[in-house]
Write a protein that holds these residues in place. Structure first.
Motif, short mmCIF file in Angstrom:
data_model
loop_
_atom_site.label_atom_id
_atom_site.label_comp_id
_atom_site.label_asym_id
_atom_site.label_seq_id
_atom_site.Cartn_x
_atom_site.Cartn_y
_atom_site.Cartn_z
N VAL A 159 -41.55 51.26 35.37
CA VAL A 159 -42.83 51.30 34.55
C VAL A 159 -44.10 51.08 35.58
N LEU A 160 -44.93 51.91 35.06
CA LEU A 160 -46.46 51.78 35.88
C LEU A 160 -47.35 50.88 34.89
N VAL A 161 -47.91 49.86 35.52
CA VAL A 161 -49.10 49.11 34.74
C VAL A 161 -50.04 49.56 35.57
N SER A 210 -41.22 56.37 33.58
CA SER A 210 -40.82 56.75 32.21
C SER A 210 -41.70 55.86 31.20
N THR A 211 -42.35 54.81 31.62
CA THR A 211 -43.52 54.20 30.92
C THR A 211 -44.66 53.68 31.69
N VAL A 212 -45.85 54.27 31.27
CA VAL A 212 -47.11 54.15 31.82
C VAL A 212 -47.73 53.29 30.63
N LYS A 228 -49.07 60.84 35.08
CA LYS A 228 -47.89 59.78 35.95
C LYS A 228 -46.66 59.46 35.19
N MET A 229 -46.65 60.10 33.76
CA MET A 229 -45.57 59.98 32.94
C MET A 229 -44.54 60.95 33.61
N HIS A 231 -41.07 63.12 32.55
CA HIS A 231 -40.47 63.85 31.41
C HIS A 231 -39.74 63.10 30.40
N GLY A 232 -40.20 62.94 29.26
CA GLY A 232 -39.50 62.08 28.36
C GLY A 232 -40.38 60.83 28.16
N GLY A 233 -41.44 60.73 28.68
CA GLY A 233 -41.79 59.34 28.98
C GLY A 233 -42.91 59.04 27.76
N LYS A 234 -43.36 57.63 28.02
CA LYS A 234 -44.23 56.92 27.20
C LYS A 234 -45.47 56.45 27.62
N TYR A 235 -46.59 56.58 26.90
CA TYR A 235 -47.75 55.95 27.39
C TYR A 235 -48.34 55.12 26.59
N VAL A 236 -48.31 53.73 26.90
CA VAL A 236 -48.83 52.77 25.89
C VAL A 236 -50.43 52.28 26.33
#
Ligand SMILES: [Zn+2]
Ligand SMILES: [Zn+2]
Length: 320
Positions: A159-161, A210-212, A228-229, A231-236
């Motif tokens: 996870v990237l915050v 996988s999650t940003v 930065k995501m 493949h298959g990732g999520k961005y919130v």
């Protein structure tokens, strides 16, 4: 009773006011602690969009029950400051955090920077042993918890915050508790250092995540997050940006990425955070960087706006 009102940007005046009147289904509450949030600071500075004055600020509250049909006098509690209509489509889908007619206490209506408030019982959550400091931190932590609930993290996920302001820090903390491998992107050196030393995270690398999660609300940061995501990732997006954001659709498409916003928090998030405090998983002291008493209230916002304050969370003790 005393109250502090922001009549126009840059001012905060102490006023004498009538005690609020309680009606059935509502409780009279004595305000104990108030956490100061970015929203309050922006509203005071006059750069919070769609904000109207005069306004009593303050929505991160620890309160004491004074008079109630539901709760015991003397008990400490916090409030969910997102007052919803209970009848719109979002409310009927149990998404009251994004109610079409939402009224946030201290933002759309007068908030908690006063000695006593009256709040409908359904927004009051008894502390059951939590301290006033902890209770005043529940709301901002719930904002982070909600963003993570949207992300639906798996243990071991990368996870990237982005952003290590209060919401970013809380997001990092909770993502770690949920077993994620967390990296942080933060341009401010001392904030970055705080994360590396205290939260056991790494600095953002060129790796894909996988999650940003954006906790900056900054246009450039938000737009840079798409790349930065994994493949298959999520961005919130927890942070809020006034402008339109843009991104490369082919890049987004090839990742089959998911983009989500995260607004406010739900009852479930509040309970989650309160249980973490009960289980000793979060230390309130670590995040309270500034403390103020009642007599210091008018000057607080001017001080918070000074550069180099390194504010994590400023806490006002209105009553002991
Ligand atoms: Zn807040
Ligand atoms: Zn609604």
């Amino acid at each position: 009773m005393q109250q502090w009102i922001c009549n126009q940007p840059g001012t905060l005046s102490l006023q004498e006011a009538e005690m609020p009147l309680r009606t059935p289904g509502f409780s009279l509450l004595r305000v104990r602690n108030i956490g100061i949030c970015g929203t309050d600071i922006h509203a005071f500075a006059g750069n919070q969009p769609f904000f109207s004055y005069p306004r009593i600020l303050g929505h991160e509250l620890a309160v004491e029950i004074v008079e109630s049909d539901t709760f015991s006098p003397g008990e400490l509690a916090t409030i969910i400051p997102y007052f919803n209509c209970a009848t719109c489509g979002a409310c009927l889908m149990e998404r009251s955090n994004c109610c079409e007619n939402i009224q946030v206490f201290g933002v759309h209506t007068d908030g908690g920077m006063r000695e006593y408030i009256v709040v409908e019982d359904r927004y009051i959550l008894p502390g059951n042993g939590l301290s006033a400091d902890e209770l005043a931190l529940v709301e901002p932590l719930s904002i982070a918890a909600h963003g993570l609930r949207r992300a639906d993290l798996k243990a071991g996920e990368k996870v990237l915050v982005m952003g290590a302001g209060p919401i970013g820090l809380f997001t990092i903390l909770l993502a770690k508790i949920q077993g994620a491998l967390v990296a942080v992107a933060e341009p401010n050196a001392s904030r970055l250092q705080f994360c590396l030393e205290n939260l056991g995270v790494s600095e953002a690398s060129s790796a894909a995540y996988s999650t940003v999660i954006d906790a900056t609300g900054n246009l450039n940061a938000i737009e840079s997050g798409f790349a930065k995501m994994a493949h298959g990732g999520k961005y919130v997006l927890i942070g809020l940006q006034k402008q339109a954001i843009s991104f490369s659709h082919p890049e987004f498409h090839k990742r089959e990425a998911t983009l989500m916003s995260s607004r406010n928090a739900t009852l479930e998030d509040f309970h989650y955070v309160m249980n973490l405090f009960r289980d000793g998983k979060i230390q309130a002291d670590k995040f309270i960087s500034h403390r103020f008493t009642k007599n210091q209230v008018p000057g607080i916002f001017t001080k918070m706006n000074e550069p180099n304050q390194q504010v994590i969370k400023a806490m006002i003790t209105l009553a002991e």
